[in-house]
Design a protein around this motif. Structure first.
Motif, PDB file in Angstrom:
ATOM      1  N   GLY A 152       0.842  -1.188   0.000  1.00 49.04           N
ATOM      2  CA  GLY A 152       0.000   0.000   0.000  1.00 49.04           C
ATOM      3  C   GLY A 152       0.877   1.236   0.000  1.00 49.04           C
ATOM      4  N   GLY A 153       1.036   1.865   1.166  1.00 51.66           N
ATOM      5  CA  GLY A 153       1.866   3.061   1.250  1.00 51.66           C
ATOM      6  C   GLY A 153       3.306   2.821   0.843  1.00 51.66           C
ATOM      7  N   ASN A 154       3.835   1.648   1.116  1.00 54.91           N
ATOM      8  CA  ASN A 154       5.208   1.334   0.717  1.00 54.91           C
ATOM      9  C   ASN A 154       5.346   1.267  -0.804  1.00 54.91           C
ATOM     10  OD1 ASN A 154       7.950   0.513   1.610  1.00 54.91           O
ATOM     11  ND2 ASN A 154       7.455  -1.403   0.566  1.00 54.91           N
ATOM     12  N   ARG A 155       4.228   1.058  -1.471  1.00 56.05           N
ATOM     13  CA  ARG A 155       4.215   1.053  -2.941  1.00 56.05           C
ATOM     14  C   ARG A 155       3.937   2.435  -3.508  1.00 56.05           C
ATOM     15  NH1 ARG A 155      -0.371   0.303  -6.208  1.00 56.05           N
ATOM     16  NH2 ARG A 155      -1.512  -0.493  -4.401  1.00 56.05           N
ATOM     17  N   THR A 156       2.955   3.130  -2.930  1.00 58.91           N
ATOM     18  CA  THR A 156       2.471   4.379  -3.526  1.00 58.91           C
ATOM     19  C   THR A 156       3.142   5.628  -2.975  1.00 58.91           C
ATOM     20  OG1 THR A 156       0.709   4.637  -1.881  1.00 58.91           O
ATOM     21  CG2 THR A 156       0.197   3.307  -3.831  1.00 58.91           C
ATOM     22  N   GLY A 157       3.698   5.555  -1.756  1.00 54.51           N
ATOM     23  CA  GLY A 157       4.326   6.725  -1.165  1.00 54.51           C
ATOM     24  C   GLY A 157       3.365   7.685  -0.506  1.00 54.51           C
ATOM     25  N   ARG A 158       2.114   7.288  -0.337  1.00 54.80           N
ATOM     26  CA  ARG A 158       1.129   8.145   0.344  1.00 54.80           C
ATOM     27  C   ARG A 158       0.461   7.350   1.460  1.00 54.80           C
ATOM     28  NH1 ARG A 158      -3.882   9.885  -3.031  1.00 54.80           N
ATOM     29  NH2 ARG A 158      -2.576  11.483  -3.989  1.00 54.80           N
ATOM     30  N   MET A 159       0.184   8.030   2.553  1.00 58.11           N
ATOM     31  CA  MET A 159      -0.468   7.399   3.693  1.00 58.11           C
ATOM     32  C   MET A 159      -1.805   6.767   3.302  1.00 58.11           C
ATOM     33  SD  MET A 159       0.989   7.573   6.692  1.00 58.11           S
ATOM     34  CE  MET A 159       2.626   8.162   7.136  1.00 58.11           C
ATOM     35  N   PHE A 160      -2.044   5.536   3.767  1.00 55.31           N
ATOM     36  CA  PHE A 160      -3.319   4.841   3.565  1.00 55.31           C
ATOM     37  C   PHE A 160      -3.737   4.815   2.094  1.00 55.31           C
ATOM     38  CE2 PHE A 160      -3.756   5.876   8.114  1.00 55.31           C
ATOM     39  CZ  PHE A 160      -4.158   4.653   8.616  1.00 55.31           C
ATOM     40  N   THR A 161      -2.796   4.572   1.218  1.00 57.47           N
ATOM     41  CA  THR A 161      -3.112   4.599  -0.214  1.00 57.47           C
ATOM     42  C   THR A 161      -2.681   3.302  -0.883  1.00 57.47           C
ATOM     43  OG1 THR A 161      -2.961   7.002  -0.325  1.00 57.47           O
ATOM     44  CG2 THR A 161      -2.646   5.795  -2.387  1.00 57.47           C
ATOM     45  N   GLY A 162      -3.631   2.684  -1.581  1.00 60.92           N
ATOM     46  CA  GLY A 162      -3.329   1.465  -2.311  1.00 60.92           C
ATOM     47  C   GLY A 162      -3.690   0.195  -1.576  1.00 60.92           C
ATOM     48  N   ASP A 163      -4.463   0.304  -0.472  1.00 63.41           N
ATOM     49  CA  ASP A 163      -4.907  -0.892   0.242  1.00 63.41           C
ATOM     50  C   ASP A 163      -6.345  -0.699   0.723  1.00 63.41           C
ATOM     51  OD1 ASP A 163      -4.819   0.633   2.630  1.00 63.41           O
ATOM     52  OD2 ASP A 163      -2.764  -0.007   3.033  1.00 63.41           O
ATOM     53  N   ARG A 164      -6.930  -1.746   1.264  1.00 63.44           N
ATOM     54  CA  ARG A 164      -8.344  -1.695   1.649  1.00 63.44           C
ATOM     55  C   ARG A 164      -8.596  -0.752   2.828  1.00 63.44           C
ATOM     56  NH1 ARG A 164     -11.536  -5.635  -0.737  1.00 63.44           N
ATOM     57  NH2 ARG A 164     -10.391  -7.260  -1.884  1.00 63.44           N
ATOM     58  N   SER A 165      -7.626  -0.623   3.719  1.00 62.31           N
ATOM     59  CA  SER A 165      -7.797   0.316   4.829  1.00 62.31           C
ATOM     60  C   SER A 165      -7.972   1.739   4.307  1.00 62.31           C
ATOM     61  CB  SER A 165      -6.592   0.249   5.775  1.00 62.31           C
ATOM     62  OG  SER A 165      -6.480  -1.016   6.377  1.00 62.31           O
ATOM     63  N   GLY A 166      -7.143   2.085   3.340  1.00 60.19           N
ATOM     64  CA  GLY A 166      -7.261   3.407   2.737  1.00 60.19           C
ATOM     65  C   GLY A 166      -8.566   3.598   1.996  1.00 60.19           C
ATOM     66  N   ASP A 167      -9.050   2.537   1.346  1.00 58.93           N
ATOM     67  CA  ASP A 167     -10.337   2.636   0.655  1.00 58.93           C
ATOM     68  C   ASP A 167     -11.437   3.073   1.617  1.00 58.93           C
ATOM     69  OD1 ASP A 167      -9.046   1.716  -1.597  1.00 58.93           O
ATOM     70  OD2 ASP A 167      -9.813  -0.336  -1.434  1.00 58.93           O
ATOM     71  N   VAL A 168     -11.416   2.498   2.812  1.00 62.68           N
ATOM     72  CA  VAL A 168     -12.436   2.821   3.812  1.00 62.68           C
ATOM     73  C   VAL A 168     -12.253   4.247   4.331  1.00 62.68           C
ATOM     74  CG1 VAL A 168     -13.291   2.234   6.118  1.00 62.68           C
ATOM     75  CG2 VAL A 168     -12.736   0.414   4.494  1.00 62.68           C
ATOM     76  N   LEU A 169     -11.008   4.605   4.647  1.00 63.05           N
ATOM     77  CA  LEU A 169     -10.750   5.919   5.239  1.00 63.05           C
ATOM     78  C   LEU A 169     -11.069   7.049   4.273  1.00 63.05           C
ATOM     79  CD1 LEU A 169      -9.684   7.690   7.516  1.00 63.05           C
ATOM     80  CD2 LEU A 169      -7.374   7.328   6.611  1.00 63.05           C
ATOM     81  N   TYR A 170     -10.584   6.966   3.053  1.00 59.19           N
ATOM     82  CA  TYR A 170     -10.790   8.078   2.122  1.00 59.19           C
ATOM     83  C   TYR A 170     -12.240   8.186   1.665  1.00 59.19           C
ATOM     84  CZ  TYR A 170      -5.814   8.980   2.077  1.00 59.19           C
ATOM     85  OH  TYR A 170      -4.534   9.305   2.450  1.00 59.19           O
ATOM     86  N   GLN A 171     -12.937   7.073   1.587  1.00 56.77           N
ATOM     87  CA  GLN A 171     -14.363   7.148   1.287  1.00 56.77           C
ATOM     88  C   GLN A 171     -15.093   7.912   2.379  1.00 56.77           C
ATOM     89  OE1 GLN A 171     -16.435   5.645  -1.470  1.00 56.77           O
ATOM     90  NE2 GLN A 171     -17.621   7.305  -0.525  1.00 56.77           N
ATOM     91  N   ALA A 172     -14.751   7.635   3.642  1.00 52.68           N
ATOM     92  CA  ALA A 172     -15.396   8.333   4.755  1.00 52.68           C
ATOM     93  C   ALA A 172     -15.029   9.812   4.766  1.00 52.68           C
ATOM     94  CB  ALA A 172     -14.995   7.675   6.076  1.00 52.68           C
ATOM     95  N   LEU A 173     -13.772  10.143   4.488  1.00 49.40           N
ATOM     96  CA  LEU A 173     -13.366  11.549   4.430  1.00 49.40           C
ATOM     97  C   LEU A 173     -14.131  12.285   3.332  1.00 49.40           C
ATOM     98  CD1 LEU A 173      -9.515  11.142   4.928  1.00 49.40           C
ATOM     99  CD2 LEU A 173     -11.072  12.355   6.476  1.00 49.40           C
ATOM    100  N   TYR A 174     -14.311  11.636   2.206  1.00 50.85           N
ATOM    101  CA  TYR A 174     -15.090  12.229   1.117  1.00 50.85           C
ATOM    102  C   TYR A 174     -16.545  12.408   1.530  1.00 50.85           C
ATOM    103  CZ  TYR A 174     -17.403  12.602  -3.425  1.00 50.85           C
ATOM    104  OH  TYR A 174     -18.193  13.006  -4.485  1.00 50.85           O
ATOM    105  N   ASP A 175     -17.095  11.408   2.194  1.00 49.23           N
ATOM    106  CA  ASP A 175     -18.501  11.456   2.591  1.00 49.23           C
ATOM    107  C   ASP A 175     -18.802  12.625   3.520  1.00 49.23           C
ATOM    108  OD1 ASP A 175     -18.999   9.167   1.115  1.00 49.23           O
ATOM    109  OD2 ASP A 175     -18.966   7.816   2.847  1.00 49.23           O
TER     110      ASP A 175
END
Length: 262
Positions: A100-123
């Motif tokens: 995830g972050g080790n691949r993309t270089g951004r916090m909570f990005t590229g994995d399922r945890s990030g999918d949940v977090l950023y969806q909620a932030l958008y909501d």
């Protein structure tokens, strides 16, 4: 409203074989002219090699990759915080995943945890889009900065107490730089809570003694700042229903109100 933070550009398919060092230069290309103290801290974080076990693991993963991401240049470095320097709300939680972050270089990005977090932030109106897939996807956060108590992806997602303590000075410095505008913080999970409270104390906030225990929905006042506890957005918690989308949105919405974000 605080100035939005736009992620720097990063090439997903390089013209020659990947290397963690070249990935960092590419990903920070859009930041190198930024002389702010927080941008300088981010660059220093990305160069840290203080924990031999984590360095070996993150770089091995970046070399071997996962088959699904064979065309990626993995970040393979510590992952800096993400979000504007004048954030009023911070989110702290164990974040960098191996692919995830080790691949993309951004916090909570590229994995399922990030999918949940950023969806909620958008909501709740704190992100410009509901997904975070790469550092060049155009995502902006509104008045929010996301960071972690440990900036490297650890084996089995389990940093040691020593690695947590070695990484703490980065969090302390980040909190000090954010302090002029910071009004609320959401801490994800007990590990993050245990790491964050000493960091707040070192950064100059008065932390109650005995230190408050972690629980979902906990709210603690710290010298003009409201600290909120929230279950981590891990797959284990979200798949089992321990943390639902409604629960996460409620914590984020309450914290945003405490921070004075619209």
């Amino acid at each position: 409203m605080a100035v939005a933070h736009r992620a720097p550009a990063v090439s997903r398919v390089p013209p020659r074989p990947a290397s963690p060092q070249r990935t960092v230069r590419t990903a920070y290309r859009g930041r190198m002219d930024d002389s702010s103290a927080l941008a300088r801290l981010d660059r220093r974080v990305a160069d840290c090699r203080a924990c031999p076990r984590l360095v070996e693991w993150r770089e091995e993963v970046a070399r071997t990759k996962r088959a699904a991401f064979a065309d990626w240049t993995y970040w393979g470095r510590p992952v800096p915080g993400f979000g504007p320097a004048d954030a009023r709300l911070a989110i702290i939680g164990l974040a960098p995943a191996a692919h995830g972050g080790n691949r993309t270089g951004r916090m909570f990005t590229g994995d399922r945890s990030g999918d949940v977090l950023y969806q909620a932030l958008y909501d709740v109106g704190l992100a410009s889009q509901p997904t975070s897939v790469s550092a060049d996807d155009g995502l902006e956060l509104y008045g929010v900065r996301i960071t972690a108590p440990v900036h490297c992806a650890p084996p089995a997602n389990k940093p040691t107490p020593g690695e947590r303590d070695t990484c703490r000075p980065w969090l302390v410095q980040e909190l000090r730089l954010l302090r002029p505008t910071l009004r609320a913080v959401v801490v994800l999970g007990a590990f993050g809570w245990q790491a964050a409270l000493p960091a707040f104390a070192e950064a100059g906030w008065t932390v109650p003694r005995p230190r408050p225990a972690f629980a979902h929905g906990t709210r603690v006042a710290l010298d003009g700042l409201d600290l909120f506890g929230c279950f981590h957005v891990s797959q284990r918690n979200t798949f089992t229903g321990r943390l639902t989308a409604d629960m996460l949105r409620e914590v984020l919405r309450t914290a945003a109100e405490a921070a004075g974000l619209p």
